[in-house]
Motif scaffolding. Structure first.
Motif, short mmCIF file in Angstrom:
data_model
loop_
_atom_site.label_atom_id
_atom_site.label_comp_id
_atom_site.label_asym_id
_atom_site.label_seq_id
_atom_site.Cartn_x
_atom_site.Cartn_y
_atom_site.Cartn_z
N UNK A 86 0.41 -61.37 47.18
CA UNK A 86 -0.82 -62.03 46.75
C UNK A 86 -2.03 -61.61 47.54
N UNK A 87 -1.80 -61.01 48.70
CA UNK A 87 -2.92 -60.58 49.52
C UNK A 87 -3.50 -59.25 49.05
N UNK A 88 -2.83 -58.61 48.11
CA UNK A 88 -3.33 -57.32 47.62
C UNK A 88 -4.63 -57.54 46.84
N UNK A 89 -5.44 -56.51 46.82
CA UNK A 89 -6.71 -56.59 46.09
C UNK A 89 -6.42 -57.03 44.66
N UNK A 103 -0.67 -48.17 48.51
CA UNK A 103 0.02 -48.80 49.62
C UNK A 103 1.51 -48.87 49.27
N UNK A 104 2.29 -48.19 50.09
CA UNK A 104 3.75 -48.28 49.94
C UNK A 104 4.21 -49.36 50.90
N UNK A 105 4.58 -50.50 50.34
CA UNK A 105 4.84 -51.67 51.17
C UNK A 105 6.34 -51.86 51.35
N UNK A 154 -11.98 -58.48 59.05
CA UNK A 154 -12.47 -57.51 58.08
C UNK A 154 -13.23 -56.35 58.69
N UNK A 155 -13.88 -56.59 59.83
CA UNK A 155 -14.70 -55.54 60.41
C UNK A 155 -13.89 -54.75 61.43
N UNK A 156 -13.71 -53.43 61.21
CA UNK A 156 -12.93 -52.64 62.16
C UNK A 156 -13.51 -52.78 63.57
N UNK A 157 -12.62 -52.80 64.57
CA UNK A 157 -13.11 -53.00 65.94
C UNK A 157 -13.98 -51.83 66.38
N UNK A 158 -13.81 -50.67 65.75
CA UNK A 158 -14.60 -49.51 66.14
C UNK A 158 -15.97 -49.50 65.46
N UNK A 159 -16.29 -50.53 64.69
CA UNK A 159 -17.51 -50.52 63.88
C UNK A 159 -18.77 -50.27 64.71
N UNK A 160 -18.83 -50.87 65.90
CA UNK A 160 -20.02 -50.72 66.73
C UNK A 160 -20.26 -49.26 67.11
N UNK A 161 -19.21 -48.64 67.60
CA UNK A 161 -19.32 -47.23 67.99
C UNK A 161 -19.68 -46.40 66.77
N UNK A 162 -19.05 -46.72 65.65
CA UNK A 162 -19.33 -45.97 64.42
C UNK A 162 -20.80 -46.13 64.03
N UNK A 163 -21.33 -47.33 64.20
CA UNK A 163 -22.72 -47.57 63.83
C UNK A 163 -23.65 -46.71 64.68
N UNK A 164 -23.34 -46.62 65.99
CA UNK A 164 -24.17 -45.78 66.87
C UNK A 164 -24.13 -44.33 66.43
N UNK A 165 -22.90 -43.86 66.15
CA UNK A 165 -22.76 -42.46 65.75
C UNK A 165 -23.41 -42.24 64.39
N UNK A 166 -23.19 -43.19 63.49
CA UNK A 166 -23.73 -43.06 62.13
C UNK A 166 -25.26 -42.97 62.14
N UNK A 167 -25.87 -43.70 63.07
CA UNK A 167 -27.33 -43.72 63.16
C UNK A 167 -27.88 -42.31 63.41
N UNK A 168 -27.20 -41.57 64.27
CA UNK A 168 -27.67 -40.21 64.59
C UNK A 168 -27.46 -39.27 63.40
N UNK A 169 -26.73 -39.72 62.42
CA UNK A 169 -26.34 -38.84 61.32
C UNK A 169 -27.10 -39.18 60.04
N UNK A 170 -27.94 -40.18 60.11
CA UNK A 170 -28.56 -40.70 58.89
C UNK A 170 -29.30 -39.63 58.09
N UNK A 179 -3.07 -56.76 61.14
CA UNK A 179 -4.40 -56.69 60.53
C UNK A 179 -4.54 -55.41 59.73
N UNK A 180 -3.92 -54.34 60.25
CA UNK A 180 -3.99 -53.06 59.53
C UNK A 180 -3.32 -53.19 58.16
N UNK A 181 -2.19 -53.88 58.12
CA UNK A 181 -1.49 -54.06 56.85
C UNK A 181 -2.38 -54.84 55.88
N UNK A 182 -3.00 -55.89 56.39
CA UNK A 182 -3.88 -56.71 55.53
C UNK A 182 -5.03 -55.89 55.00
N UNK A 183 -5.64 -55.12 55.87
CA UNK A 183 -6.77 -54.30 55.44
C UNK A 183 -6.33 -53.29 54.39
N UNK A 184 -5.16 -52.71 54.58
CA UNK A 184 -4.66 -51.72 53.62
C UNK A 184 -4.46 -52.40 52.26
#
Ligand code: SAH
Length: 463
Positions: free
Chosen positions: A258-261, A298-300, A146-162, A234-239
């Motif tokens: 069934x995996x759709x929201x 989502x066009x599946x 569920x958590x994007x792999x880039x989340x850590x970097x995003x958190x660092x960048x987001x902090x400077x933008x708060x 994983x991208x398909x699942x997240x979408x």
């Protein structure tokens, strides 16, 4: 609560580990993520650990641990894979003031290491007080997805933008902004343009959120793979997890839908090969309409959207309306089918090329370079090839193909009801008709199942 979770400051601190084999390595892989100074002490040290030492990731002391070795360390791990040695080294460490963990010995440990989801600086620690490691692993796997792999970097960048985000009113609007940043625009910008792209995305996103109160629609053109839900990316699942509207092909399986929201609207745009179908223009128009309504669509599509998927028509329609879109690749039927017969699509010394061809196109049976295909050693994966089988067989034989060329048909590849029909070019028909396959099938021209025995069996079954 028998264990209280805390995050210990270990930057620059010593962590000592006794042991030099598998258990030690498993712990070291985690510990090397920290900024602590690691020391490994053992009489016998595995080559991997030596390599890490050579790379400067840790220090090794190659002898039995002795008093004085743990002095000033914050943590100590006993990973000797030997209860007596664990007890001996743990006693030394405890006397020297370190907190002690003994691998696989909950009762004698002062602390335990949780299952960790690492999106540094965002760290999720999962503990069950040793009661249910399986549960911890399942929760970890779920969060990893569920958590994007880039989340850590995003958190660092987001902090400077708060502070910049203070222009948005507190509450819903600000939450929507951050959720779009961390889970949508941020990961996307990161993937497309790296860190600098993320800063730009933050600014644009903020502008958009300041300016408007309706969110813009978006279309993900997603490959659903051959049918087995575990073959989704994983991208398909997240979408699917985020979709407001899912528009799917006939071949997409229920398990995947069934995996759709839960709240998502599911629309079947099912196009049967030769039967009645929703016109492509209608599908295009439907995509555009839902996206313009501000929905995440989502066009599946079965398999990979770029393989006989009429992707370009849909992309053009979206571009004409300046709707943002993304293509998420999937596992194409040929990949799943070839795995199902234990073969490779290409093989050194056998075939250096493979063709993906279709049995029919908008005009009817599709024509191909039959002469080239008829040459010895050619391999082709034929999509939508069931009805055209007799036509393809005739063309290839007419152009001089060897009648004994193996032909294998895989129906429902990757699914529980997968079936394999192994035959030869000369017997393709009537064997295929007799087999009475009703599901989607890939026909491999020039490939036999790896398992020759199975092949002989199937031949008898359908002869
Ligand atoms: N985009 C899809 C192909 C769409 S065309 C992909 O990449 O797989 C539809 C054809 O795909 C079917 O007629 C069949 O030939 C093939 N196909 C799709 N799913 C399949 C499956 N699970 N097993 C075998 N063939 C499949």
């Amino acid at each position: 609560m028998k264990h209280f979770p805390i995050f210990l400051a270990v930057e620059g601190k010593r962590i000592v580990l006794a042991g030099g084999a598998d258990a030690a390595m498993a712990k070291l892989r985690l510990l090397m993520k920290t900024e602590a100074q690691l020391t490994v002490i053992a009489t016998d040290i595995a080559p991997e650990i030596r390599n890490w030492a050579a790379e400067g990731k840790l220090q090794i002391i190659e002898r039995a641990m002795a008093p004085g070795d743990v002095h000033g360390a914050a943590l100590f791990y006993a990973a000797n894979e030997d209860a007596a040695e664990d007890a001996r080294t743990a006693a030394i460490a405890q006397a020297e003031g370190a907190l002690v963990n003994i691998v696989d010995n909950l009762a004698d440990s002062q602390f335990i290491t949780p299952a960790i989801v690492d999106r540094d600086p965002v760290t999720v620690a999962i503990g069950t007080e040793g009661a249910a490691p399986v549960l911890a692993r399942a929760i970890k796997a779920d969060l990893e997805e569920r958590l994007p792999t880039s989340l850590g970097i995003l958190a660092r960048i987001g902090k400077t933008f708060r502070h910049a985000v203070d222009v948005l009113p507190m509450g819903r609007k600000r939450r929507d902004f951050w959720s779009a940043f961390y889970f949508d625009d941020g990961p996307k910008a990161m993937e497309e343009a790296g860190k600098s792209g993320v800063l730009r995305a933050l600014e644009t996103l903020l502008d958009n959120h300041v300016m408007s109160d309706t969110k813009a629609g978006h279309v993900d053109l997603v490959g659903a793979g051959p049918g087995d839900p575990e073959l989704l990316t994983l991208k398909a699942r997240n979408a699917l997890d985020k979709a407001d509207v899912v528009i799917h092909d006939r071949l997409v399986t229920d398990e995947i839908l069934e995996l759709a929201r839960r709240e998502a609207i599911i629309i079947n745009a099912g196009k049967t090969g030769f039967g009645p179908s929703m016109k492509q223009e209608d599908i295009d128009a439907m995509l555009v309409r839902h996206a313009l309504d501000g929905h995440h669509v989502v066009r599946l599509k079965a398999g990979d959207p770029t393989v006989f998927g009429r992707l370009d028509e849909e992309v053009e329609a979206l571009e004409a309306h300046q709707i943002s879109y993304r293509v998420v690749p999937g596992i194409t039927a040929a990949s799943a089918a070839v795995a199902g017969i234990g073969q490779s699509l290409t093989k050194r010394g056998r075939n250096a090329a493979v063709r993906l061809i279709t049995g029919h196109d908008t005009r009817g049976y599709a024509d191909h370079d039959w002469k080239a295909l008829a040459a010895p050693g050619e391999v082709a994966a034929i999509y939508m090839g069931k009805k055209a089988a007799r036509f393809i067989q005739g063309r290839l034989l007419m152009h001089g193909a060897d009648p004994a060329t193996p032909v294998t048909i895989i129906e429902n590849a990757s699914r529980a009801d997968q079936r394999i029909v192994a035959t030869s070019l000369s017997d393709l028909e009537p064997t295929l008709s007799k087999a009475g396959l009703s599901g989607p099938a890939i026909t491999f021209y020039g490939l036999a199942p790896r398992d020759a025995e199975a092949k002989a069996l199937k031949l008898r079954e359908f002869a």
